[in-house]
Design a protein around this motif. Structure first.
Motif, short mmCIF file in Angstrom:
data_model
loop_
_atom_site.label_atom_id
_atom_site.label_comp_id
_atom_site.label_asym_id
_atom_site.label_seq_id
_atom_site.Cartn_x
_atom_site.Cartn_y
_atom_site.Cartn_z
N PRO A 89 0.83 -1.23 0.08
CA PRO A 89 0.04 -0.15 0.07
C PRO A 89 0.91 1.04 0.01
CG PRO A 89 -0.87 -1.38 1.68
CD PRO A 89 0.61 -2.15 1.11
N LEU A 90 0.54 2.09 -0.67
CA LEU A 90 1.07 3.67 -1.05
C LEU A 90 0.50 4.33 0.01
CD1 LEU A 90 3.21 5.37 -2.26
CD2 LEU A 90 1.51 5.96 -4.08
N ILE A 91 -0.72 4.50 -0.29
CA ILE A 91 -1.44 5.56 0.65
C ILE A 91 -2.11 4.80 1.88
CG2 ILE A 91 -3.38 7.31 0.88
CD1 ILE A 91 -1.12 8.17 -1.27
N ALA A 120 5.65 6.94 0.16
CA ALA A 120 6.67 7.64 -0.85
C ALA A 120 7.50 8.89 -0.15
CB ALA A 120 6.23 7.98 -2.17
N LEU A 121 6.86 9.36 0.85
CA LEU A 121 7.40 10.67 1.23
C LEU A 121 8.52 10.13 2.33
CD1 LEU A 121 6.92 13.64 1.32
CD2 LEU A 121 5.84 13.46 3.48
N SER A 122 9.96 11.12 1.99
CA SER A 122 10.92 10.94 2.97
C SER A 122 11.23 12.26 3.40
CB SER A 122 11.87 10.35 2.20
OG SER A 122 12.44 11.10 1.20
N ARG A 130 11.09 15.06 0.30
CA ARG A 130 11.27 14.52 -1.07
C ARG A 130 10.09 13.31 -1.31
NH1 ARG A 130 14.08 17.92 -0.45
NH2 ARG A 130 15.99 18.25 -1.00
N CYS A 131 9.58 13.38 -2.58
CA CYS A 131 8.75 12.34 -2.99
C CYS A 131 9.47 11.28 -3.78
CB CYS A 131 7.84 12.94 -3.89
SG CYS A 131 6.59 11.60 -4.92
N GLY A 132 9.54 10.10 -3.45
CA GLY A 132 10.21 9.07 -4.01
C GLY A 132 9.78 8.55 -5.45
N LEU A 133 8.45 9.21 -5.66
CA LEU A 133 7.87 8.71 -6.94
C LEU A 133 7.72 10.14 -8.02
CD1 LEU A 133 4.89 6.93 -5.99
CD2 LEU A 133 6.99 5.96 -6.62
N TRP A 134 8.51 11.05 -7.56
CA TRP A 134 8.59 12.35 -8.27
C TRP A 134 8.86 12.30 -9.97
CZ3 TRP A 134 6.71 16.98 -8.32
CH2 TRP A 134 7.03 17.97 -9.15
N ARG A 137 5.58 7.53 -12.12
CA ARG A 137 4.27 7.77 -11.95
C ARG A 137 3.63 7.87 -10.47
NH1 ARG A 137 -0.04 3.41 -13.00
NH2 ARG A 137 -1.80 4.48 -12.79
N ARG A 138 2.85 8.85 -10.59
CA ARG A 138 2.33 9.42 -8.95
C ARG A 138 0.62 9.03 -9.12
NH1 ARG A 138 4.35 14.77 -7.15
NH2 ARG A 138 3.32 15.45 -9.13
N PRO A 139 -0.01 9.05 -8.04
CA PRO A 139 -1.39 9.08 -7.88
C PRO A 139 -1.77 10.35 -8.53
CG PRO A 139 -0.78 8.28 -5.90
CD PRO A 139 0.78 8.80 -6.47
N PRO A 140 -2.75 10.50 -9.44
CA PRO A 140 -3.14 11.57 -10.29
C PRO A 140 -3.45 12.93 -9.34
CG PRO A 140 -4.38 9.78 -11.05
CD PRO A 140 -3.54 9.28 -9.97
N PRO A 141 -4.02 12.76 -8.19
CA PRO A 141 -3.91 14.02 -7.32
C PRO A 141 -2.98 14.72 -7.07
CG PRO A 141 -5.36 12.24 -6.47
CD PRO A 141 -4.67 11.54 -7.16
N CYS A 142 -1.71 13.74 -7.29
CA CYS A 142 -0.31 14.27 -6.68
C CYS A 142 -0.11 15.30 -7.88
CB CYS A 142 0.56 13.49 -6.44
SG CYS A 142 -0.01 12.20 -5.29
N ASP A 143 -0.15 14.97 -9.04
CA ASP A 143 0.08 15.53 -10.13
C ASP A 143 -0.77 17.05 -10.39
OD1 ASP A 143 2.27 14.06 -11.19
OD2 ASP A 143 0.69 12.68 -12.16
S1 SF4 Z 1 3.65 13.41 -4.08
FE1 SF4 Z 1 1.95 11.90 -3.93
S2 SF4 Z 1 3.23 9.73 -4.21
FE2 SF4 Z 1 4.82 11.69 -3.96
S3 SF4 Z 1 5.02 11.77 -1.68
FE3 SF4 Z 1 3.36 13.18 -1.90
S4 SF4 Z 1 1.23 11.89 -1.88
FE4 SF4 Z 1 3.13 10.42 -2.05
#
Ligand code: SF4
Ligand code: SF4
Length: 242
Positions: A89-91, A120-122, A130-134, A137-143
């Motif tokens: 699980p990511l979220i 994914a957040l550090s 930092r977002c490890g998925l930057w 691909r990230r979930p659409p709400p993040c983009d």
């Molecule tokens: S941008 Fe989205 S995927 Fe990246 S750390 Fe934030 S919530 Fe997670």
């Protein structure tokens, strides 16, 4: 224009304020909160993310020492975006005390979404994140957050003003930002930092307050956004200043 604000500036501003900062409500004829900035979408999109991380989890955005309850991801689907996190699980839903828990069907309810954490957040020693998925691909709400929602250009073109949904991200570069149509007269009434100039006429200030209230209602009203024809009626007043 010096529209960007640094993380340090925003932290100082936040620390001077009390927990009521989240009570971002408007009463009666009240005007916009002090510090709201007015800008075009292009200006807003040109600002830089300061890596505060507040859009990436309830614990990052909500007030320290209070139950987590304000900022959510929205409804969390049963897949919890595992495909983006090696099958895990990511979220992650959280209790209001910030304890990670397993997903349950009620978490998918957009009307009552739970607090969350993103795997994914550090956190870095300098206080940024930092977002490890930057770069993948990230979930659409993040983009989409906070200035790339796909319908913003269309609504602005039609004459709407848009209050960015950064209410809970008090450290966000885009906190308290009202995005204006390109031909908005309010853009001529700003100081260099994008806030309203002190010396406006009462009529100008009243109009800016009306616009802010309508934009606020678009974001927070249970009835949803104003139909575009209502925005056209609001903007008739602008002719007086053209
Ligand atoms: S941008 Fe989205 S995927 Fe990246 S750390 Fe934030 S919530 Fe997670
Ligand atoms: S809350 Fe705003 S400034 Fe902070 S990481 Fe998210 S987009 Fe960037």
């Amino acid at each position: 224009m010096t529209l960007n604000r640094t993380l340090r500036q925003l932290r100082n501003a936040r620390d001077r304020r009390d927990p009521e900062i989240y009570d971002y409500t408007l009463e009666g004829d009240e005007g916009p909160p002090e510090g709201v900035r007015y800008m075009t979408l292009a200006e807003a999109q040109s600002l830089e993310c300061n890596l505060c991380g507040q859009c990436c989890g309830s614990e990052e955005a909500d007030l320290v020492g209070y139950p987590l309850r304000q900022y959510t991801f929205g409804g969390i689907a049963p897949h919890q975006w595992r495909a983006l996190n090696g099958g895990q699980p990511l979220i992650i839903p959280l209790t209001t005390a910030g304890v990670a828990r397993t997903w349950r069907p009620a978490d998918a309810d957009d009307d009552r979404p739970p607090a969350f954490r993103c795997e994914a957040l550090s956190h870095h020693p300098d206080g940024t994140t930092r977002c490890g998925l930057w770069q993948s691909r990230r979930p659409p709400p993040c983009d989409a957050f906070p200035v790339k929602t796909n319908y913003y250009p269309r609504d602005l073109e039609r004459g709407a003003y848009i209050l960015l949904n950064t209410q809970y991200q008090r450290l966000c570069t885009w906190v308290d930002t009202l995005v204006c149509p390109e031909d908005s007269v309010i853009l001529k009434w700003r100081s260099k930092d994008g806030t309203l100039r002190r010396r406006l006429t009462d009529a100008q200030r009243t109009y800016a307050a009306r616009v802010f209230r309508e934009a606020y209602r678009d974001v927070f009203s249970k009835e949803g956004p104003l139909p575009m024809r209502e925005w056209r009626k609001v903007r008739v007043e602008e002719a007086a200043w053209r």
